[in-house]
Write a protein that holds these residues in place. Structure first.
Motif, short mmCIF file in Angstrom:
data_model
loop_
_atom_site.label_atom_id
_atom_site.label_comp_id
_atom_site.label_asym_id
_atom_site.label_seq_id
_atom_site.Cartn_x
_atom_site.Cartn_y
_atom_site.Cartn_z
N THR A 3 1.29 -12.54 -19.76
CA THR A 3 2.77 -12.61 -19.92
C THR A 3 3.28 -12.34 -21.45
OG1 THR A 3 2.49 -14.89 -20.18
CG2 THR A 3 2.78 -14.12 -17.85
N LEU A 4 4.44 -12.47 -21.60
CA LEU A 4 4.99 -12.26 -22.87
C LEU A 4 4.30 -13.31 -23.85
CD1 LEU A 4 8.63 -10.89 -22.54
CD2 LEU A 4 6.58 -9.84 -23.45
N ALA A 5 4.23 -14.70 -23.19
CA ALA A 5 3.87 -15.82 -23.91
C ALA A 5 2.54 -15.80 -24.28
CB ALA A 5 4.17 -16.89 -23.19
N THR A 6 1.41 -15.00 -23.49
CA THR A 6 0.24 -14.89 -23.70
C THR A 6 -0.15 -13.71 -24.66
OG1 THR A 6 -0.26 -13.97 -21.62
CG2 THR A 6 -0.35 -16.40 -21.85
N VAL A 7 0.58 -12.72 -24.56
CA VAL A 7 0.38 -11.37 -25.43
C VAL A 7 0.26 -11.54 -26.83
CG1 VAL A 7 1.24 -9.15 -25.64
CG2 VAL A 7 1.43 -10.10 -23.55
N PRO A 25 17.04 -12.62 -24.82
CA PRO A 25 17.92 -11.55 -24.63
C PRO A 25 18.90 -10.98 -25.76
CG PRO A 25 17.68 -13.11 -22.77
CD PRO A 25 16.63 -13.58 -23.79
N ALA A 26 19.38 -12.26 -26.28
CA ALA A 26 20.32 -11.83 -27.54
C ALA A 26 19.63 -10.77 -28.55
CB ALA A 26 20.70 -13.12 -28.28
N GLU A 27 18.21 -11.27 -28.86
CA GLU A 27 17.48 -10.25 -29.84
C GLU A 27 17.21 -8.79 -29.27
OE1 GLU A 27 14.25 -12.83 -32.12
OE2 GLU A 27 13.89 -12.94 -30.13
N LEU A 28 17.30 -8.73 -27.74
CA LEU A 28 17.32 -7.20 -27.29
C LEU A 28 18.72 -6.63 -27.42
CD1 LEU A 28 15.27 -7.60 -24.12
CD2 LEU A 28 14.73 -6.32 -26.04
N VAL A 29 19.75 -7.33 -27.43
CA VAL A 29 21.23 -6.77 -27.48
C VAL A 29 21.23 -6.35 -29.04
CG1 VAL A 29 23.51 -7.46 -27.40
CG2 VAL A 29 22.06 -8.14 -25.38
N ILE A 58 11.63 -2.28 -20.22
CA ILE A 58 10.47 -2.89 -19.94
C ILE A 58 10.21 -4.29 -20.08
CG2 ILE A 58 7.84 -2.78 -19.97
CD1 ILE A 58 8.31 0.27 -20.37
N ILE A 59 10.83 -4.67 -21.35
CA ILE A 59 10.55 -6.09 -21.94
C ILE A 59 11.55 -6.80 -21.05
CG2 ILE A 59 11.21 -7.84 -23.41
CD1 ILE A 59 10.22 -5.70 -25.51
N VAL A 60 12.65 -6.36 -20.46
CA VAL A 60 13.47 -7.13 -19.61
C VAL A 60 12.95 -7.21 -18.15
CG1 VAL A 60 15.91 -6.97 -18.35
CG2 VAL A 60 15.81 -6.59 -20.51
N LYS A 61 12.31 -6.29 -17.73
CA LYS A 61 11.62 -6.25 -16.28
C LYS A 61 10.74 -7.47 -16.39
CE LYS A 61 12.91 -1.67 -14.79
NZ LYS A 61 12.57 -0.44 -14.28
N ILE A 62 9.91 -7.38 -17.49
CA ILE A 62 8.66 -8.43 -17.62
C ILE A 62 9.25 -9.86 -17.59
CG2 ILE A 62 6.99 -9.39 -19.37
CD1 ILE A 62 6.32 -6.32 -19.92
N GLN A 63 10.19 -9.95 -18.31
CA GLN A 63 10.83 -11.45 -18.38
C GLN A 63 11.54 -11.56 -16.99
OE1 GLN A 63 13.88 -10.74 -21.59
NE2 GLN A 63 12.62 -11.47 -23.14
N GLN A 64 12.11 -10.83 -16.15
CA GLN A 64 12.55 -11.07 -14.83
C GLN A 64 11.35 -11.33 -14.08
OE1 GLN A 64 14.63 -7.46 -13.99
NE2 GLN A 64 16.67 -8.42 -14.69
N TYR A 65 10.14 -10.82 -13.98
CA TYR A 65 9.18 -11.02 -13.41
C TYR A 65 8.45 -12.24 -13.52
CZ TYR A 65 4.26 -10.88 -11.85
OH TYR A 65 3.06 -11.08 -11.22
#
Length: 85
Positions: A3-7, A25-29, A58-65
């Motif tokens: 997951t993003l936390a373990t990468v 999300p704010a950083e992505l924006v 892709i990051i947004v999709k991972i966060q949704q997952y």
């Protein structure tokens, strides 16, 4: 499953390029807005802008997952506790 936390962490400086660690999300924006501005003024190639946009998606999709996986885990745990009672 990673997951993003373990990468591997991403924040830091590699050469002259700032690299992100955790992405809110704010950083992505902000990243996308900066990228759009850079493409508009010719500071970066549009192909680089497209790549940044694609990867942000892709990051947004991972966060949704991850959010769905966490909710599913909580539901499964609640159901197991219910069965035990």
């Amino acid at each position: 499953l990673a997951t993003l936390a373990t990468v591997k962490p991403w924040r830091g400086v590699v050469g002259d390029v700032d690299i992100l660690k955790t992405v809110a999300p704010a950083e992505l924006v902000n990243l996308l807005c900066e990228t759009i501005d850079d493409v508009r003024v010719g500071a970066i190639d549009p192909k680089v802008g497209n790549a940044v946009g694609y990867l942000a998606g892709i990051i947004v999709k991972i966060q949704q997952y991850e959010a769905v996986a966490e909710r599913l885990s909580a539901i499964e745990e609640a159901l197991q506790m219910r069965v035990r009672q």
